[in-house]
Design a protein around this motif. Structure first.
Motif, PDB file in Angstrom:
ATOM      1  N   GLY A  37     108.302  25.387  51.432  1.00 36.56           N
ATOM      2  CA  GLY A  37     108.543  24.136  50.696  1.00 36.56           C
ATOM      3  C   GLY A  37     107.861  22.973  51.403  1.00 36.56           C
ATOM      4  N   ALA A  38     107.549  21.963  50.620  1.00 39.61           N
ATOM      5  CA  ALA A  38     106.719  20.863  51.122  1.00 39.61           C
ATOM      6  C   ALA A  38     107.394  20.089  52.243  1.00 39.61           C
ATOM      7  N   MET A  39     106.592  19.744  53.256  1.00 37.18           N
ATOM      8  CA  MET A  39     107.049  18.899  54.378  1.00 37.18           C
ATOM      9  C   MET A  39     106.843  17.422  54.048  1.00 37.18           C
ATOM     10  N   LEU A  90      98.232  24.526  52.189  1.00 37.67           N
ATOM     11  CA  LEU A  90      98.283  23.439  51.211  1.00 37.67           C
ATOM     12  C   LEU A  90      98.674  24.078  49.896  1.00 37.67           C
ATOM     13  N   GLU A  91      99.768  23.637  49.309  1.00 35.42           N
ATOM     14  CA  GLU A  91     100.120  24.148  47.996  1.00 35.42           C
ATOM     15  C   GLU A  91      99.704  23.132  46.943  1.00 35.42           C
ATOM     16  N   ILE A  92      99.075  23.616  45.889  1.00 32.41           N
ATOM     17  CA  ILE A  92      98.716  22.766  44.755  1.00 32.41           C
ATOM     18  C   ILE A  92      99.696  23.098  43.636  1.00 32.41           C
ATOM     19  N   ILE A  93     100.518  22.127  43.298  1.00 30.11           N
ATOM     20  CA  ILE A  93     101.487  22.330  42.222  1.00 30.11           C
ATOM     21  C   ILE A  93     100.957  21.657  40.961  1.00 30.11           C
ATOM     22  N   ASP A  94     101.289  22.224  39.826  1.00 29.95           N
ATOM     23  CA  ASP A  94     100.768  21.716  38.547  1.00 29.95           C
ATOM     24  C   ASP A  94     101.813  21.992  37.470  1.00 29.95           C
ATOM     25  N   PRO A 153     107.366  35.328  47.334  1.00 28.71           N
ATOM     26  CA  PRO A 153     108.140  34.267  46.696  1.00 28.71           C
ATOM     27  C   PRO A 153     107.907  32.967  47.477  1.00 28.71           C
ATOM     28  N   LYS A 154     108.290  31.836  46.902  1.00 25.58           N
ATOM     29  CA  LYS A 154     108.169  30.559  47.617  1.00 25.58           C
ATOM     30  C   LYS A 154     109.428  29.735  47.386  1.00 25.58           C
ATOM     31  N   MET A 155     109.693  28.852  48.329  1.00 26.32           N
ATOM     32  CA  MET A 155     110.776  27.885  48.136  1.00 26.32           C
ATOM     33  C   MET A 155     110.182  26.556  47.704  1.00 26.32           C
ATOM     34  N   GLY A 156     110.958  25.801  46.944  1.00 26.45           N
ATOM     35  CA  GLY A 156     110.540  24.465  46.537  1.00 26.45           C
ATOM     36  C   GLY A 156     111.718  23.519  46.605  1.00 26.45           C
ATOM     37  N   VAL A 184      99.094  17.877  45.532  1.00 22.34           N
ATOM     38  CA  VAL A 184      99.005  18.739  46.722  1.00 22.34           C
ATOM     39  C   VAL A 184     100.110  18.386  47.712  1.00 22.34           C
ATOM     40  N   GLU A 185     100.582  19.411  48.427  1.00 26.31           N
ATOM     41  CA  GLU A 185     101.614  19.212  49.436  1.00 26.31           C
ATOM     42  C   GLU A 185     101.349  20.149  50.619  1.00 26.31           C
ATOM     43  N   ALA A 186     101.731  19.680  51.816  1.00 28.26           N
ATOM     44  CA  ALA A 186     101.513  20.460  53.040  1.00 28.26           C
ATOM     45  C   ALA A 186     102.748  21.307  53.324  1.00 28.26           C
ATOM     46  N   GLU A 187     102.518  22.571  53.678  1.00 23.05           N
ATOM     47  CA  GLU A 187     103.633  23.502  53.867  1.00 23.05           C
ATOM     48  C   GLU A 187     103.372  24.451  55.028  1.00 23.05           C
ATOM     49  N   ILE A 188     104.451  25.064  55.478  1.00 22.42           N
ATOM     50  CA  ILE A 188     104.381  26.136  56.465  1.00 22.42           C
ATOM     51  C   ILE A 188     104.752  27.420  55.750  1.00 22.42           C
TER      52      ILE A 188
HETATM   53 MG    MG Z   1     105.585  23.644  47.323  1.00 26.56          MG
END
Ligand code: MG
Ligand code: OOG
Length: 261
Positions: free
Chosen positions: A231-233, A137-141, A59-62, A104-108
């Motif tokens: 989630g994105a930093m 790197l998450e690519i959201i669309d 799962p991921k957080m946003g 694109v967003e940077a994440e841990i």
């Molecule tokens: Mg994200």
């Protein structure tokens, strides 16, 4: 007022992803849609992908940072699921032809060594249950026109999940201070955004704890082996074919991809 058909709306979202087509946000037609309705649609969408043979990575957080909440005009964190078909190797190519209007967003990300079940989970529990931290790197669309959505819309759309690139360096959490860990996100050598772990709910482990507590409401838990984005930093940044996208993380190394036609 039309009743909300969860399966039908999940199917529309799935087809929009497959056909790379924008949809009008669901709440334009169903203004009464609640967050609970939206997770019910997301659940149908996730089931469809599993029936198609895809496997969940985690799962991921946003929307866990002030920068993202302000950018998207939404004020509470959400979760979604990352699937195996979304993973791009570090240094690999992301084809724009497969996507609608990606950012694109940077994440841990956290890789768990133990199951974690809420409620009552804290960031400290998460750190103790984590085997490795890995940069991403998450690519959201978003499947919605112009990324215009309300909270229920983006939840139904699996939190805009689309692609993810993980870094190659895995580091145990005990040797990191994730709140002060910094990242810069550059495109073609030009810095577009930067941030630090503390941007994510004070500490990225807090986001994973919140996720465990949210999943507990439907009797689910985080599992050993899950790879979970916190989630994105930074805010999310548009990119185009030909771009080289690079995230440089303190202590965790680089994550990179090239966008192709
Ligand atoms: Mg994200
Ligand atoms: C929703 C996805 C948010 C994050 O890291 O905040 C997300 C969106 O902004 O489209 O993945």
């Amino acid at each position: 007022m039309a009743a909300i058909d969860y399966g039908m709306l999940a199917n529309e979202l799935q087809r929009a992803e497959q056909e790379k087509r924008e949809l009008v946000r669901l709440t334009a037609k169903y203004p009464e849609m609640t967050v609970e309705d939206a997770y019910a649609i997301q659940e149908r969408l996730v089931d469809m992908k599993r029936k198609d043979g895809y496997r969940i990575i985690g799962p991921k957080m946003g929307l866990t940072s002030a920068a993202k909440m302000a950018q998207m005009g939404v004020n509470e964190p959400i979760y979604g699921y990352v699937f195996d078909y979304m993973v791009v190797p570090n240094g690999g190519a992301v084809a724009m032809s497969g996507l609608i209007h990606p950012k694109v967003e940077a994440e841990i990300a956290f890789i768990l060594k133990q199951d974690v079940k809420g409620p009552g989970v804290t960031g400290e529990h998460i750190l103790n249950a984590t085997e490795y931290i890995v940069p991403a790197l998450e690519i959201i669309d978003s499947r919605y026109a112009n990324f215009h959505f309300t909270l229920p819309d983006v939840i139904a759309d699996n939190a805009s999940s689309s692609r993810v690139v993980f870094g190659s360096r895995l580091v145990p959490p005990s040797s990191l201070e994730l709140d002060v860990l910094g990242v810069s996100l550059s495109i073609n050598g030009e810095v577009k955004a930067f941030g630090a772990g503390a941007a994510v709910l004070g500490h990225p482990a807090n986001a994973i704890a919140m996720l465990a507590n949210m999943l507990a409401r439907k009797g689910e838990s985080l599992k050993a082996g899950d790879v979970i984005l916190a989630g994105a930093m930074t805010e999310a940044i548009r990119f185009a074919a030909g771009d080289a996208v690079l995230a440089l993380f303190d202590q965790l190394g680089t994550v990179l991809f090239r966008a192709t036609e």
